[in-house]
Design an enzyme around this catalytic site. Structure first.
Site, mmCIF file in Angstrom:
data_model
loop_
_atom_site.group_PDB
_atom_site.id
_atom_site.type_symbol
_atom_site.label_atom_id
_atom_site.label_comp_id
_atom_site.label_asym_id
_atom_site.label_seq_id
_atom_site.Cartn_x
_atom_site.Cartn_y
_atom_site.Cartn_z
ATOM 1 N N GLN A 158 0.830 -1.199 0.000
ATOM 2 C CA GLN A 158 0.000 0.000 0.000
ATOM 3 C C GLN A 158 0.866 1.251 0.000
ATOM 4 O O GLN A 158 1.905 1.310 0.649
ATOM 5 C CB GLN A 158 -0.917 -0.006 1.224
ATOM 6 C CG GLN A 158 -2.143 0.855 1.058
ATOM 7 C CD GLN A 158 -3.227 0.504 2.058
ATOM 8 O OE1 GLN A 158 -3.362 -0.640 2.460
ATOM 9 N NE2 GLN A 158 -3.998 1.491 2.452
ATOM 10 N N GLN B 163 1.235 -11.775 10.102
ATOM 11 C CA GLN B 163 1.643 -10.573 9.372
ATOM 12 C C GLN B 163 0.774 -9.366 9.725
ATOM 13 O O GLN B 163 1.245 -8.226 9.687
ATOM 14 C CB GLN B 163 1.570 -10.861 7.862
ATOM 15 C CG GLN B 163 2.181 -9.802 6.979
ATOM 16 C CD GLN B 163 1.354 -9.574 5.736
ATOM 17 O OE1 GLN B 163 0.221 -9.129 5.815
ATOM 18 N NE2 GLN B 163 1.940 -9.881 4.587
ATOM 19 N N SER C 18 3.937 -6.433 2.710
ATOM 20 C CA SER C 18 2.618 -6.381 3.350
ATOM 21 C C SER C 18 1.580 -7.055 2.448
ATOM 22 O O SER C 18 1.668 -8.252 2.203
ATOM 23 C CB SER C 18 2.262 -4.938 3.694
ATOM 24 O OG SER C 18 1.139 -4.876 4.548
ATOM 25 N N LEU C 19 0.591 -6.297 1.918
ATOM 26 C CA LEU C 19 -0.398 -6.930 1.041
ATOM 27 C C LEU C 19 0.273 -7.590 -0.151
ATOM 28 O O LEU C 19 -0.269 -8.537 -0.744
ATOM 29 C CB LEU C 19 -1.438 -5.905 0.569
ATOM 30 C CG LEU C 19 -1.048 -4.989 -0.603
ATOM 31 C CD1 LEU C 19 -1.453 -5.596 -1.942
ATOM 32 C CD2 LEU C 19 -1.657 -3.621 -0.450
ATOM 33 N N HIS D 212 0.129 -3.223 11.171
ATOM 34 C CA HIS D 212 1.293 -4.002 11.606
ATOM 35 C C HIS D 212 1.698 -3.686 13.044
ATOM 36 O O HIS D 212 2.871 -3.526 13.355
ATOM 37 C CB HIS D 212 2.468 -3.816 10.634
ATOM 38 C CG HIS D 212 2.175 -4.335 9.270
ATOM 39 N ND1 HIS D 212 2.037 -5.677 9.007
ATOM 40 C CD2 HIS D 212 1.955 -3.683 8.094
ATOM 41 C CE1 HIS D 212 1.757 -5.832 7.720
ATOM 42 N NE2 HIS D 212 1.693 -4.646 7.153
ATOM 43 N N ARG E 245 -9.273 -8.146 4.438
ATOM 44 C CA ARG E 245 -8.114 -7.681 5.199
ATOM 45 C C ARG E 245 -8.153 -6.167 5.362
ATOM 46 O O ARG E 245 -7.923 -5.629 6.449
ATOM 47 C CB ARG E 245 -6.835 -8.117 4.494
ATOM 48 C CG ARG E 245 -5.525 -7.782 5.221
ATOM 49 C CD ARG E 245 -4.370 -8.354 4.406
ATOM 50 N NE ARG E 245 -3.054 -8.158 5.023
ATOM 51 C CZ ARG E 245 -2.251 -7.125 4.770
ATOM 52 N NH1 ARG E 245 -2.641 -6.183 3.914
ATOM 53 N NH2 ARG E 245 -1.068 -7.035 5.346
#
Length: 323
Positions: A11, A263, A96-97, A214, A121
């Site tokens: 992102q 994660q 991340s994603l 996170h 998510r």
């Protein structure tokens, strides 16, 4: 001969119009965007190509949108090159994603399922903490030890006449190149920014995000993802995938749900992930999809590793000449 790793952005790399050139030029790209639209039962592709920037930036939209562009890039690369990604790469990873994009590129997850998981998510992460209570900041010109020292100090809340209490503030991303992102209660993040200026940190800036991603404050989101991933159909990846929370490669499909759940609240260990690629013999990192954030980070983490990005027809054509 170069040894390649393919990586996928997270992102912040989104922009209106990303992927449009692929959509217009290649039927395999159109199929990817249509599959994502069908999976979400909405025209996300319209938002990606011609929509409002603020709407695209919303977490629940940005996450599946970035994956769609990355996977469209993968499919075009494979179709035009006449190969599978696993034939050309030693390992894949995503920020991340982007780890979901990497898993889909490696065949562990289907595109439609990945789109639905990323929509959930995004919503789960947004809803885990009320707006205005959490935040994130980037610390530039800092190593992990100093960033942790700042977080430890910023967590303390001392009020006269009361026992000292602790507020959540944690390392969210170790991006390498002296860039650390911290996440937690907004009040603690603001204290950390002020502290950073007294400890020789080059720059400390509050990030324009709406939740403390996170961090352990994302526990409710992790629970929702655990439930969804327990039902997901996950295949053995055709190529090792480096997980964000371990910075180590994995090919065991049974471990993937746990790695993805961890994660949500865990730190993205990107610096260590790129160093792990180098230790595997990788000499070339190729970022597939929107933007070139990871390309820039790779050059700072392992200067000897070549790094490039591809997300347009022209960039894919140039890449294919060198693969």
């Amino acid at each position: 001969m170069s040894v390649h790793a393919f990586v996928f952005p997270g992102q912040g790399s989104q922009s209106v119009g990303m992927g449009l050139g692929l959509y217009e030029a290649f039927s395999v790209a159109r199929e990817v965007f249509q599959e994502v639209d069908d999976a979400l039962e909405e025209h996300l592709s319209k938002l990606i190509f011609t929509g409002d920037t603020a709407e695209l930036t919303r977490t629940e939209n940005a996450q599946p949108a970035l994956m769609a562009v990355s996977l469209a890039t993968v499919r075009v690369l494979e179709a035009e090159g006449g190969f599978k990604l696993a034939d050309k790469a030693t390992v894949v990873a995503g920020h991340s994603l982007g780890e979901y994009s990497a898993l889909a590129a490696a065949g562990a997850l289907g595109i439609a399922q990945t789109a639905r998981l990323l929509r959930l998510r995004g919503l789960a992460m947004q809803e885990a903490v009320p707006a205005g209570e959490g935040g994130m900041a980037a610390l530039l010109g800092v190593d992990a030890d100093l960033a942790q020292e700042i977080c430890t100090e910023a967590a303390r809340v001392a009020i006269e006449g009361e026992a000292e209490r602790q507020e959540t503030i944690e390392l969210a991303n170790d991006n390498g190149g002296g860039q650390i992102v911290i996440s937690g209660r907004l009040s603690a993040i603001e204290r950390a920014i002020a502290l950073a200026k007294t400890k020789g940190v080059k720059r400390a800036v509050l990030l324009p995000v709406s939740a403390p991603f996170h961090s352990s404050l994302m526990g409710a989101a992790a629970d929702r993802m655990a439930e969804a991933l327990a039902k997901a159909e996950i295949a053995t990846p055709a190529i090792p995938v480096i997980a964000n929370v371990t910075a180590a490669k994995n090919t065991d499909a049974t471990r993937i749900p746990d790695l993805l759940v961890r994660q949500v609240t865990g730190s993205v260990r990107w610096r260590e992930s790129v160093q792990a690629m180098a230790a595997m013999g990788v000499t070339s990192q190729i970022e597939l999809g929107a933007g070139k954030v990871l390309t820039g980070l790779a050059r700072r983490i392992v200067p000897d590793m070549t790094a490039r990005n591809a997300g347009t027809p022209e960039e894919i054509e140039a890449l294919l000449r060198d693969l």
